[in-house]
Enzyme design. Structure first.
Site, mmCIF file in Angstrom:
data_model
loop_
_atom_site.group_PDB
_atom_site.id
_atom_site.type_symbol
_atom_site.label_atom_id
_atom_site.label_comp_id
_atom_site.label_asym_id
_atom_site.label_seq_id
_atom_site.Cartn_x
_atom_site.Cartn_y
_atom_site.Cartn_z
ATOM 1 N N SER A 77 34.573 -3.021 -21.594
ATOM 2 C CA SER A 77 35.671 -3.379 -22.630
ATOM 3 C C SER A 77 35.137 -3.783 -23.902
ATOM 4 O O SER A 77 33.812 -3.888 -23.955
ATOM 5 C CB SER A 77 36.799 -4.385 -22.104
ATOM 6 O OG SER A 77 36.307 -5.515 -22.475
ATOM 7 N N TYR A 111 37.891 -12.713 -17.493
ATOM 8 C CA TYR A 111 38.231 -11.116 -17.593
ATOM 9 C C TYR A 111 36.752 -10.615 -18.583
ATOM 10 O O TYR A 111 36.180 -9.766 -17.955
ATOM 11 C CB TYR A 111 39.372 -10.598 -18.496
ATOM 12 C CG TYR A 111 39.297 -9.116 -18.594
ATOM 13 C CD1 TYR A 111 39.905 -8.246 -17.653
ATOM 14 C CD2 TYR A 111 38.841 -8.618 -19.928
ATOM 15 C CE1 TYR A 111 39.909 -6.801 -18.052
ATOM 16 C CE2 TYR A 111 38.890 -7.315 -19.955
ATOM 17 C CZ TYR A 111 39.510 -6.411 -19.180
ATOM 18 O OH TYR A 111 39.786 -5.149 -19.454
#
Length: 254
Positions: free
Chosen positions: A146, A159
């Site tokens: 990501s 995360y």
């Protein structure tokens, strides 16, 4: 012909998180390029719908209900792929869960849940599949990172830590497995509109902020990642390994 190098005919792919979003788009794209596909997630009905689409393309599909946070289920998922489709060539551990919380509010249960799925699911899928790929001395693994594989974003401490770990895992496995003919690369998406991200992207102020920093001027769609995944899985990428490729509309460049 050069375009033949992008075909995946005769190969078998395993995609986790295949029931929706990025995983679903990549799984279908691999099938369109010629691969048979094992489809894993916890949502059986969605997998069966996708399996019917893939079979409609003339490819085989195998539905594998799996919780990737359970290493025993992950090992069984890989074994069933090989038993059901006869081989394994391409692995895309795309399953993951979104998570946002200020760092000072994080709990032990947050840590256990997010790391178990987002990093543990990728790690144990790679290890279970890697035993087959190393033995046959060929294969391609495509992890999913990501923006937080490279940068920090507010509320993404936990995360982002999992996605940063995926980036380094990708490079480490590429170094270890390269001598065996196994390539390992990472696709790191920018802001992609999925069921998991629409909660923040539907906020007008946040969306405007993202668009202002994205040179291509739009939010990405899962389909925007498919061509890259097919390329990395294909013979056309035979000399590419250990790379983290950002598909972000130019977000990081801006």
């Amino acid at each position: 012909m050069i375009l033949d190098q992008f075909r995946l005919d005769g190969q078998v792919a395993l995609v986790t998180g295949a029931s929706r979003g990025i995983g679903r788009a990549i799984a279908r794209g691999l099938a369109e390029a010629g691969a048979d596909v094992a489809l894993a997630s916890r949502t059986v009905a969605d997998l069966e719908t996708l399996a019917a689409e893939i079979e409609g393309l003339g490819r085989r599909a195998l539905v594998l209900p799996t919780d990737v946070g359970d290493p025993a289920q992950v090992r069984q998922m890989v074994e069933r792929t090989v038993a059901g489709l006869g081989r394994l060539d391409i692995v895309v551990p795309a399953a993951g869960i979104p998570f946002r919380k200020p760092a000072v509010d994080l709990t032990e249960s947050d840590y256990e849940r997010v790391f178990r799925v987002n990093f543990g699911g990728v790690l144990f899928t790679c290890l279970a599949a890697g035993r087959y790929l190393l033995a046959q001395r060929r294969g391609a693994v495509i992890t999913i990172g990501s923006l937080t594989t490279a940068i920090g974003l507010p509320g993404r401490a936990l995360y982002g830590a999992t996605k940063g770990a995926i980036g380094l895992l990708t490079r480490t496995l590429a170094v270890e497995w390269g001598p065996y003919g196994v390539r390992v690369n990472c696709i790191a998406p920018g802001w992609i509109y999925t069921d998991l991200s629409k909660g923040v992207l539907d906020d007008p102020a946040f969306r405007a902020q993202v668009l202002a920093r994205t040179p291509l001027g739009r939010i990405g769609q899962p389909q925007d990642l498919v061509g890259l995944a097919v390329f990395l899985a294909s013979p056309a990428a035979a000399f590419i390994t250990g790379q983290i490729i950002f598909a972000d509309g130019g977000y990081l460049a801006g």
